[in-house]
Design a protein around this motif. Structure first.
Motif, PDB file in Angstrom:
ATOM      1  N   GLY A 160      59.969   1.176  42.085  1.00  0.00           N
ATOM      2  CA  GLY A 160      61.069   1.136  41.129  1.00  0.00           C
ATOM      3  C   GLY A 160      62.338   0.500  41.630  1.00  0.00           C
ATOM      4  N   MET A 161      62.338  -0.015  42.845  1.00  0.00           N
ATOM      5  CA  MET A 161      63.508  -0.729  43.374  1.00  0.00           C
ATOM      6  C   MET A 161      63.352  -2.200  43.004  1.00  0.00           C
ATOM      7  SD  MET A 161      63.811   1.174  47.095  1.00  0.00           S
ATOM      8  CE  MET A 161      65.183   0.148  47.632  1.00  0.00           C
ATOM      9  N   PHE A 162      63.827  -2.537  41.834  1.00  0.00           N
ATOM     10  CA  PHE A 162      63.556  -3.844  41.246  1.00  0.00           C
ATOM     11  C   PHE A 162      64.626  -4.850  41.662  1.00  0.00           C
ATOM     12  CE2 PHE A 162      61.193  -1.453  37.671  1.00  0.00           C
ATOM     13  CZ  PHE A 162      60.066  -1.375  38.465  1.00  0.00           C
ATOM     14  N   LEU A 163      64.491  -5.311  42.904  1.00  0.00           N
ATOM     15  CA  LEU A 163      65.452  -6.226  43.504  1.00  0.00           C
ATOM     16  C   LEU A 163      64.700  -7.434  44.064  1.00  0.00           C
ATOM     17  CD1 LEU A 163      67.509  -3.504  45.369  1.00  0.00           C
ATOM     18  CD2 LEU A 163      68.256  -4.774  43.348  1.00  0.00           C
ATOM     19  N   PRO A 164      64.877  -8.620  43.481  1.00  0.00           N
ATOM     20  CA  PRO A 164      64.101  -9.784  43.922  1.00  0.00           C
ATOM     21  C   PRO A 164      64.288 -10.138  45.389  1.00  0.00           C
ATOM     22  CG  PRO A 164      65.101 -10.211  41.779  1.00  0.00           C
ATOM     23  CD  PRO A 164      65.673  -8.912  42.271  1.00  0.00           C
ATOM     24  N   HIS A 165      65.487  -9.925  45.955  1.00  0.00           N
ATOM     25  CA  HIS A 165      65.668 -10.288  47.354  1.00  0.00           C
ATOM     26  C   HIS A 165      64.933  -9.328  48.282  1.00  0.00           C
ATOM     27  CE1 HIS A 165      68.936  -7.576  46.233  1.00  0.00           C
ATOM     28  NE2 HIS A 165      69.179  -7.324  47.498  1.00  0.00           N
ATOM     29  N   TYR A 166      64.706  -8.071  47.877  1.00  0.00           N
ATOM     30  CA  TYR A 166      63.865  -7.181  48.659  1.00  0.00           C
ATOM     31  C   TYR A 166      62.422  -7.664  48.628  1.00  0.00           C
ATOM     32  CZ  TYR A 166      67.392  -3.513  49.402  1.00  0.00           C
ATOM     33  OH  TYR A 166      68.481  -2.789  49.811  1.00  0.00           O
ATOM     34  N   LEU A 167      61.965  -8.066  47.444  1.00  0.00           N
ATOM     35  CA  LEU A 167      60.614  -8.612  47.320  1.00  0.00           C
ATOM     36  C   LEU A 167      60.451  -9.834  48.213  1.00  0.00           C
ATOM     37  CD1 LEU A 167      58.643  -9.230  44.038  1.00  0.00           C
ATOM     38  CD2 LEU A 167      58.807 -11.016  45.753  1.00  0.00           C
ATOM     39  N   VAL A 224      61.254  -0.362  57.293  1.00  0.00           N
ATOM     40  CA  VAL A 224      60.581  -0.950  58.445  1.00  0.00           C
ATOM     41  C   VAL A 224      60.661  -2.470  58.423  1.00  0.00           C
ATOM     42  CG1 VAL A 224      58.324  -1.305  59.531  1.00  0.00           C
ATOM     43  CG2 VAL A 224      59.042   1.002  58.838  1.00  0.00           C
ATOM     44  N   LEU A 225      60.386  -3.055  57.258  1.00  0.00           N
ATOM     45  CA  LEU A 225      60.300  -4.511  57.197  1.00  0.00           C
ATOM     46  C   LEU A 225      61.629  -5.182  57.494  1.00  0.00           C
ATOM     47  CD1 LEU A 225      57.937  -5.176  54.172  1.00  0.00           C
ATOM     48  CD2 LEU A 225      57.391  -4.736  56.565  1.00  0.00           C
ATOM     49  N   PHE A 226      62.700  -4.507  57.217  1.00  0.00           N
ATOM     50  CA  PHE A 226      64.010  -5.115  57.425  1.00  0.00           C
ATOM     51  C   PHE A 226      64.406  -5.128  58.900  1.00  0.00           C
ATOM     52  CE2 PHE A 226      63.704  -3.682  53.087  1.00  0.00           C
ATOM     53  CZ  PHE A 226      64.106  -4.801  52.399  1.00  0.00           C
ATOM     54  N   TYR A 227      63.600  -4.446  59.736  1.00  0.00           N
ATOM     55  CA  TYR A 227      63.820  -4.463  61.175  1.00  0.00           C
ATOM     56  C   TYR A 227      62.609  -4.997  61.923  1.00  0.00           C
ATOM     57  CZ  TYR A 227      68.422  -2.467  61.139  1.00  0.00           C
ATOM     58  OH  TYR A 227      69.770  -2.296  60.968  1.00  0.00           O
ATOM     59  N   ALA A 228      61.796  -5.801  61.244  1.00  0.00           N
ATOM     60  CA  ALA A 228      60.589  -6.316  61.878  1.00  0.00           C
ATOM     61  C   ALA A 228      60.909  -7.134  63.127  1.00  0.00           C
ATOM     62  CB  ALA A 228      59.798  -7.169  60.881  1.00  0.00           C
ATOM     63  N   GLU A 229      61.991  -7.906  63.088  1.00  0.00           N
ATOM     64  CA  GLU A 229      62.350  -8.712  64.245  1.00  0.00           C
ATOM     65  C   GLU A 229      62.705  -7.825  65.441  1.00  0.00           C
ATOM     66  OE1 GLU A 229      65.399 -12.360  65.479  1.00  0.00           O
ATOM     67  OE2 GLU A 229      65.667 -11.290  63.584  1.00  0.00           O
ATOM     68  N   ARG A 230      63.433  -6.751  65.190  1.00  0.00           N
ATOM     69  CA  ARG A 230      63.821  -5.842  66.258  1.00  0.00           C
ATOM     70  C   ARG A 230      62.619  -5.052  66.773  1.00  0.00           C
ATOM     71  NH1 ARG A 230      67.955  -6.188  69.728  1.00  0.00           N
ATOM     72  NH2 ARG A 230      68.679  -4.133  70.426  1.00  0.00           N
ATOM     73  N   LEU A 231      61.743  -4.647  65.866  1.00  0.00           N
ATOM     74  CA  LEU A 231      60.553  -3.915  66.271  1.00  0.00           C
ATOM     75  C   LEU A 231      59.690  -4.741  67.217  1.00  0.00           C
ATOM     76  CD1 LEU A 231      59.551  -2.370  62.826  1.00  0.00           C
ATOM     77  CD2 LEU A 231      60.556  -1.162  64.773  1.00  0.00           C
ATOM     78  N   ALA A 232      59.697  -6.059  67.012  1.00  0.00           N
ATOM     79  CA  ALA A 232      58.883  -6.942  67.855  1.00  0.00           C
ATOM     80  C   ALA A 232      59.277  -6.871  69.317  1.00  0.00           C
ATOM     81  CB  ALA A 232      58.985  -8.383  67.349  1.00  0.00           C
ATOM     82  N   ALA A 233      60.486  -6.409  69.609  1.00  0.00           N
ATOM     83  CA  ALA A 233      60.904  -6.285  71.003  1.00  0.00           C
ATOM     84  C   ALA A 233      60.079  -5.249  71.754  1.00  0.00           C
ATOM     85  CB  ALA A 233      62.387  -5.917  71.069  1.00  0.00           C
ATOM     86  N   ALA A 277      57.708 -10.150  51.201  1.00  0.00           N
ATOM     87  CA  ALA A 277      56.696 -11.203  51.178  1.00  0.00           C
ATOM     88  C   ALA A 277      56.735 -12.035  52.448  1.00  0.00           C
ATOM     89  CB  ALA A 277      56.902 -12.087  49.953  1.00  0.00           C
ATOM     90  N   ALA A 278      57.919 -12.254  53.002  1.00  0.00           N
ATOM     91  CA  ALA A 278      58.038 -13.049  54.221  1.00  0.00           C
ATOM     92  C   ALA A 278      57.388 -12.356  55.412  1.00  0.00           C
ATOM     93  CB  ALA A 278      59.514 -13.320  54.518  1.00  0.00           C
ATOM     94  N   ILE A 279      57.329 -11.020  55.389  1.00  0.00           N
ATOM     95  CA  ILE A 279      56.773 -10.274  56.518  1.00  0.00           C
ATOM     96  C   ILE A 279      55.287 -10.011  56.347  1.00  0.00           C
ATOM     97  CG2 ILE A 279      56.908  -8.136  57.852  1.00  0.00           C
ATOM     98  CD1 ILE A 279      59.317  -9.977  58.197  1.00  0.00           C
ATOM     99  N   VAL A 280      54.865  -9.526  55.177  1.00  0.00           N
ATOM    100  CA  VAL A 280      53.465  -9.115  55.009  1.00  0.00           C
ATOM    101  C   VAL A 280      52.637 -10.115  54.224  1.00  0.00           C
ATOM    102  CG1 VAL A 280      54.129  -6.689  55.144  1.00  0.00           C
ATOM    103  CG2 VAL A 280      53.830  -7.747  52.894  1.00  0.00           C
ATOM    104  N   GLY A 281      53.283 -11.027  53.492  1.00  0.00           N
ATOM    105  CA  GLY A 281      52.557 -11.981  52.660  1.00  0.00           C
ATOM    106  C   GLY A 281      52.507 -11.529  51.212  1.00  0.00           C
ATOM    107  N   THR A 282      52.532 -12.467  50.284  1.00  0.00           N
ATOM    108  CA  THR A 282      52.530 -12.111  48.861  1.00  0.00           C
ATOM    109  C   THR A 282      51.258 -11.397  48.442  1.00  0.00           C
ATOM    110  OG1 THR A 282      51.691 -14.319  48.327  1.00  0.00           O
ATOM    111  CG2 THR A 282      54.074 -14.002  48.192  1.00  0.00           C
TER     112      THR A 282
END
Length: 325
Positions: A261-268, A227-236, A272-277
């Motif tokens: 368990g998806m330990f990927l810093p760029h996903y984090l 969901v978060l990776f399409y937040a900009e599109r969802l806003a439409a 964080a940019a969408i929901v806040g740290t």
């Protein structure tokens, strides 16, 4: 630094038997995944689990019943849920510094599920509950399930929204045509689980649930189930949703996300940019994502957070979220 994993799963032999009694594997192929080492680890709530927690660097697990939970179980599910929660309470009492729990609920019976959630929180000390997507053929936004969401909001406890396998018609249309093993994997942990969980969350949002229950908190795993990776599109959809607020407001007000368990810093970083740290939660998705070599502690040390943000991710955000439970 204390490290709490908030999406860590278990299973009981009673629930396995209930699945087998209704031949659930025929309609949900994920039931067959609970075998071999994964199945053994799901059933173990003591020595091996604690040892592997120590190995990966996890101080505490928040235990939740694995998918597809009790969503398709019939009239016996209220009694089965109660017995499961009593068992979990005993496990937590034996190891209070190592385990917390999310309630197992008879979701198809929403009024009874609401009562069992209240009992689990107020009497057993549980921290919330986990739902595994659709209930039979019903999506989570169906009005019959509203009492359960209302109870969680009134109790001030979160609901972890977990994936489950899409219905057969969806699997046939989008995830079939390969070998049976590939079809099952594609429709579940490969991709289908995560689309399904994200869609269930968006259905809740678009139904106006968070306007009716503005304090309700939902947790999505796997960095937001796409969901978060399409937040900009969802806003439409703001121009047609009829909601009281933009969709972005609900993502920052009603949603927490966890790593699973998806330990990927760029996903984090994206989450964080969408929901806040302050809405990031740690989890390993045990036993599905278990990897040896101090994996959990290693990600904490390399995730890119520092100071209060790191403390929050490790344990503080979860403790704040569940402070009233």
């Amino acid at each position: 630094m204390k490290l709490i994993g908030i999406e860590e799963h278990f299973l009981t032999e009673d629930i396995q038997d209930a699945w087998q009694a209704i031949a659930l594997e025929a309609t949900d192929p994920s039931v067959a995944f609970h075998a071999n080492a994964v199945g053994r680890r799901l059933l173990d709530l003591s020595d091996e689990r604690l040892a592997l927690m120590d190995e990966t660097g996890l101080d505490m697990q928040v235990l939740s019943l694995t998918t597809p939970a009790l969503h398709d179980i019939g009239p016996q599910s209220p009694d089965l849920a109660r017995r499961t929660n009593d068992l979990l309470a005993e496990v937590v009492a034996r190891h209070p510094a190592r385990f917390q729990a999310l309630a197992t609920l008879p979701v198809a019976f929403a009024d009874e599920a609401a009562r069992e959630l209240e009992r689990s929180v107020t009497e057993l000390g549980f921290k919330g509950t986990m739902l595994s997507g659709r209930v039979g053929d019903v999506n989570l936004d169906h009005p019959m399930l509203f009492p359960l969401f209302e109870a969680a909001a009134d109790l001030g406890v979160p609901i972890l929204l977990h994936p489950r396998t899409p219905p057969k018609a969806v699997r046939d249309a989008y995830y079939s045509g390969f070998s049976p093993a590939i079809d099952a994997a594609f429709a579940s942990y490969g991709l289908g689980w995560h689309y399904d969980a994200g869609i269930q969350f968006l259905r809740l949002l678009l139904s106006g649930l968070f306007d009716r229950l503005p304090n309700l908190q939902i947790i999505l795993g796997h960095w937001g189930e796409l969901v978060l990776f399409y937040a900009e599109r969802l806003a439409a959809m703001d121009r047609v949703s009829g909601l009281a607020h933009p969709i972005a407001t609900y993502l920052r007000r009603n949603l927490h996300v966890t790593a699973s368990g998806m330990f990927l810093p760029h996903y984090l970083e994206r989450a964080a940019a969408i929901v806040g740290t302050e809405r990031l939660l740690f989890s390993t998705d045990y036993p599905y994502q278990y990897r040896p070599g101090g994996d959990a502690r290693g990600f904490l040390e390399t995730c890119g957070l520092a100071g209060p943000d790191l403390v929050g991710f490790a344990h503080g955000n979860w403790e704040r979220l569940t402070a009233t439970a």
